[in-house]
Structure formats: C-alpha cells, structure tokens
Write a protein that holds these residues in place. Structure first.
Motif, PDB file in Angstrom:
ATOM      1  N   LEU A  44       0.909  -1.245   0.006  1.00 54.34           N
ATOM      2  CA  LEU A  44      -0.083  -0.064   0.055  1.00 54.34           C
ATOM      3  C   LEU A  44       0.842   1.145  -0.041  1.00 54.34           C
ATOM      4  O   LEU A  44       0.578   2.152  -0.819  1.00 54.34           O
ATOM      5  N   ALA A  45       1.952   1.415   0.663  1.00 53.09           N
ATOM      6  CA  ALA A  45       2.925   2.309   0.822  1.00 53.09           C
ATOM      7  C   ALA A  45       3.580   2.644  -0.421  1.00 53.09           C
ATOM      8  O   ALA A  45       3.977   3.551  -0.872  1.00 53.09           O
ATOM      9  N   ALA A  46       3.667   1.540  -1.152  1.00 50.34           N
ATOM     10  CA  ALA A  46       4.348   1.584  -2.507  1.00 50.34           C
ATOM     11  C   ALA A  46       3.542   1.957  -3.542  1.00 50.34           C
ATOM     12  O   ALA A  46       3.956   2.135  -4.963  1.00 50.34           O
ATOM     13  N   GLY A  47       2.233   2.378  -3.230  1.00 49.80           N
ATOM     14  CA  GLY A  47       1.422   2.760  -4.237  1.00 49.80           C
ATOM     15  C   GLY A  47       0.388   1.563  -5.004  1.00 49.80           C
ATOM     16  O   GLY A  47      -0.344   1.923  -5.827  1.00 49.80           O
ATOM     17  N   ILE A  48       0.570   0.414  -4.140  1.00 49.43           N
ATOM     18  CA  ILE A  48      -0.144  -0.447  -4.897  1.00 49.43           C
ATOM     19  C   ILE A  48      -1.674  -0.799  -4.038  1.00 49.43           C
ATOM     20  O   ILE A  48      -1.585  -0.885  -3.107  1.00 49.43           O
ATOM     21  N   HIS A  49      -2.987  -0.534  -4.967  1.00 47.11           N
ATOM     22  CA  HIS A  49      -4.114  -0.562  -4.120  1.00 47.11           C
ATOM     23  C   HIS A  49      -4.365  -1.978  -3.482  1.00 47.11           C
ATOM     24  O   HIS A  49      -4.181  -3.002  -4.146  1.00 47.11           O
ATOM     25  N   CYS A  50      -4.557  -1.761  -2.114  1.00 44.08           N
ATOM     26  CA  CYS A  50      -4.840  -3.209  -1.539  1.00 44.08           C
ATOM     27  C   CYS A  50      -5.446  -2.678  -0.135  1.00 44.08           C
ATOM     28  O   CYS A  50      -5.200  -1.735   0.336  1.00 44.08           O
ATOM     29  N   ASP A  51      -6.197  -3.636   0.545  1.00 39.10           N
ATOM     30  CA  ASP A  51      -6.741  -3.375   1.560  1.00 39.10           C
ATOM     31  C   ASP A  51      -6.190  -4.430   2.690  1.00 39.10           C
ATOM     32  O   ASP A  51      -6.355  -5.570   2.766  1.00 39.10           O
ATOM     33  N   PRO A  52      -5.059  -3.914   3.439  1.00 39.89           N
ATOM     34  CA  PRO A  52      -4.115  -4.656   4.360  1.00 39.89           C
ATOM     35  C   PRO A  52      -5.132  -5.731   5.321  1.00 39.89           C
ATOM     36  O   PRO A  52      -4.771  -7.097   5.231  1.00 39.89           O
ATOM     37  N   LEU A  53      -6.085  -5.426   5.799  1.00 43.67           N
ATOM     38  CA  LEU A  53      -6.994  -6.087   6.758  1.00 43.67           C
ATOM     39  C   LEU A  53      -7.636  -7.058   5.984  1.00 43.67           C
ATOM     40  O   LEU A  53      -7.697  -8.387   6.314  1.00 43.67           O
ATOM     41  N   LEU A  54      -8.274  -6.886   4.860  1.00 39.77           N
ATOM     42  CA  LEU A  54      -9.039  -7.690   4.032  1.00 39.77           C
ATOM     43  C   LEU A  54      -8.245  -8.796   3.708  1.00 39.77           C
ATOM     44  O   LEU A  54      -8.516  -9.995   3.589  1.00 39.77           O
ATOM     45  N   GLU A  55      -6.969  -8.350   3.050  1.00 37.41           N
ATOM     46  CA  GLU A  55      -6.004  -9.458   2.464  1.00 37.41           C
ATOM     47  C   GLU A  55      -5.713 -10.357   3.554  1.00 37.41           C
ATOM     48  O   GLU A  55      -5.406 -11.247   3.330  1.00 37.41           O
ATOM     49  N   THR A  56      -5.447  -9.862   4.809  1.00 33.18           N
ATOM     50  CA  THR A  56      -4.901 -10.679   5.837  1.00 33.18           C
ATOM     51  C   THR A  56      -6.210 -11.756   6.351  1.00 33.18           C
ATOM     52  O   THR A  56      -5.876 -12.743   6.361  1.00 33.18           O
ATOM     53  N   ALA A  57      -7.298 -11.105   6.284  1.00 35.00           N
ATOM     54  CA  ALA A  57      -8.473 -12.032   6.632  1.00 35.00           C
ATOM     55  C   ALA A  57      -8.465 -13.213   5.497  1.00 35.00           C
ATOM     56  O   ALA A  57      -8.675 -14.451   5.889  1.00 35.00           O
ATOM     57  N   ALA A  78      -6.145 -14.562   3.625  1.00 38.82           N
ATOM     58  CA  ALA A  78      -4.868 -15.380   3.841  1.00 38.82           C
ATOM     59  C   ALA A  78      -5.145 -16.381   4.979  1.00 38.82           C
ATOM     60  O   ALA A  78      -4.809 -17.398   5.157  1.00 38.82           O
ATOM     61  N   LEU A  79      -5.761 -15.742   5.902  1.00 42.02           N
ATOM     62  CA  LEU A  79      -6.210 -16.580   7.280  1.00 42.02           C
ATOM     63  C   LEU A  79      -7.474 -17.386   6.947  1.00 42.02           C
ATOM     64  O   LEU A  79      -7.559 -18.500   7.897  1.00 42.02           O
ATOM     65  N   GLY A  80      -8.200 -17.199   5.895  1.00 42.06           N
ATOM     66  CA  GLY A  80      -9.607 -17.789   5.888  1.00 42.06           C
ATOM     67  C   GLY A  80     -10.583 -17.325   6.805  1.00 42.06           C
ATOM     68  O   GLY A  80     -11.562 -18.042   6.767  1.00 42.06           O
ATOM     69  N   HIS A  81     -10.628 -16.357   6.961  1.00 42.08           N
ATOM     70  CA  HIS A  81     -11.661 -15.370   7.756  1.00 42.08           C
ATOM     71  C   HIS A  81     -12.664 -15.075   6.685  1.00 42.08           C
ATOM     72  O   HIS A  81     -12.325 -14.416   5.969  1.00 42.08           O
ATOM     73  N   ARG A  82     -13.942 -15.406   7.139  1.00 39.99           N
ATOM     74  CA  ARG A  82     -15.030 -14.771   6.331  1.00 39.99           C
ATOM     75  C   ARG A  82     -15.404 -13.533   6.879  1.00 39.99           C
ATOM     76  O   ARG A  82     -15.635 -12.641   5.974  1.00 39.99           O
ATOM     77  N   SER A 141     -12.872 -10.868  12.540  1.00 38.06           N
ATOM     78  CA  SER A 141     -12.235 -12.023  13.120  1.00 38.06           C
ATOM     79  C   SER A 141     -10.684 -11.833  13.172  1.00 38.06           C
ATOM     80  O   SER A 141      -9.924 -12.378  13.973  1.00 38.06           O
ATOM     81  N   THR A 142     -10.318 -10.944  12.077  1.00 36.89           N
ATOM     82  CA  THR A 142      -8.825 -11.090  11.800  1.00 36.89           C
ATOM     83  C   THR A 142      -8.278  -9.787  12.929  1.00 36.89           C
ATOM     84  O   THR A 142      -7.244  -9.689  13.189  1.00 36.89           O
TER      85      THR A 142
END
Length: 211
Positions: free
Chosen positions: A163-176, A178-182, A186-187
């Motif tokens: 995200l800091a490098a300008g690549i659009h993403c949602d860190p919390l959503l992507e982590t969720a 990766a963990l398999g959280h719906r 929960s993350t």
C-alpha cells in the motif's frame, strides 16, 4: 489459543535452530509450516503424505479438507514457501526411513500408530522450542496459535508495504483472506498485539505540546 502472542523475526529464527532430539525434523516441519501457512494446529495435524506429495514431489500448494477445517464450511488451499517445501520433504524422508511410506500416512504421525500427534503434544513441541531458544513467556502465552498469529502479522506487514508503494490493496481484508476468515472482524484479534501505530500517535501527541 486466546492470549497467544505473535513472534518476532529473531524469535522465529532462534526457535527454528533450537529444535533437537529424535523428532527434530518433525518438530521443525510443524513450526515452519505453521509460521508460513497460517493453518491452525488441528488443520496441520490432519495432513497426510498424499496431501503434500504429488508425482513424487512436494506440492507447491497444500489443501486442508473441509472436514478438518474449523466450522467445516469449506476447504482451504495455501501456497507453500520454499522453506516449507524443504521442511515437508525432510519430514517425508524421515518417515520413509522409519518405515512409514504410504500416501495414507499422517505427516505428523504419532509413534503409537497411524494417527496424528495430539494437539497437546504439538503445543508442547512449539512452546518448548520457543522457551529453549530464549523466548520469554512474560509478554503473552507462547504456543501453536503463536504461529498463526505470526503468519497474520507477516501478511499484514507485506500488505502495508504494498500500500505504501502505491499498490492498491486493503491490508486487513487481504490478511483475513490469507487466514481464511469470512469476516475481517475476526482478523482484528490476530493483530491485537500490534501497537506500533498507537505508539507513534502517542509519541506525536507528546511532541505537539510545549509542556
């Protein structure tokens, strides 16, 4: 496990080198797979050789069947890092040397037959390795769930960097994901020990005023 804390990079490296004894290969494999895949301990213990070896080679991904997943709603597949692949290969070779070479053999096989080691045993393995390597239990409990929380923190850090490098993403959503959280809510509990942003904010407050 509620209350377990994630591990620092130095702790992971020290613990990896600390595992010793007759089952060091197995214990190292459990540790590396937990840190690099984010699977729960029960999910890792469900794995058999057929789940990680395909066409005579360690698979680049590993899947845990729905029946072994928490909630039993859907299976989960994750890529395997090179380190995880090497650890799995070493464990499979060790099992073969012990005479356990069938696709049905559990990856973390108990010495009491073709069944996985118990979750309590896995906890003692991880906890013992961390304590032996010099990690302190004062900052929180150290156990198998520390591995999943460490994985969560690594994914979150990577997404923040993107995200800091300008690549659009949602860190919390992507982590969720990766963990398999719906539900990303929960993350949040997996990141509860991360207080760097709060610390920075409080430091800024302290510098704002003239007193």
């Amino acid at each position: 496990m509620k209350g377990c804390r994630p591990l620092e990079v130095a702790e992971v490296n020290r613990a990896y080198a600390a595992f010793s004894g007759r089952q060091a290969v197995r214990d190292r494999c459990l540790f590396v797979l937990g840190v690099s895949s984010g699977f729960r301990v029960s999910e890792m213990l469900s794995l058999r050789i057929a789940d990680v070896i395909r066409d005579g080679r360690v698979s680049k991904t590993v899947s845990v069947a729905r029946k072994a997943m928490k909630g039993k709603k859907e299976s989960r597949t994750v890529p395997l890092t090179p380190a995880a692949q090497r650890a799995i290969l070493a464990q499979v070779i060790a099992l073969r040397q012990q005479g356990y070479w069938t696709h049905d053999c559990f990856l973390f096989r108990s010495e009491r037959g073709n069944k996985p080691i118990r979750r309590e045993v896995a906890w003692r393995i991880v906890h013992g390795g961390l304590i032996a390597s010099g990690s302190s239990d004062d900052a929180g409990k150290l156990g198998t769930h520390s591995l999943r929380k460490t994985f969560a923190g690594s994914v979150y850090d990577t997404m923040l960097s993107r995200l800091a490098a300008g690549i659009h993403c949602d860190p919390l959503l992507e982590t969720a994901r990766a963990l398999g959280h719906r539900d990303p809510k929960s993350t949040v509990s997996y990141l509860q020990f991360r207080n760097d942003h709060q610390t920075a904010a409080i430091d800024a407050i302290g510098k704002r005023y003239a007193f």
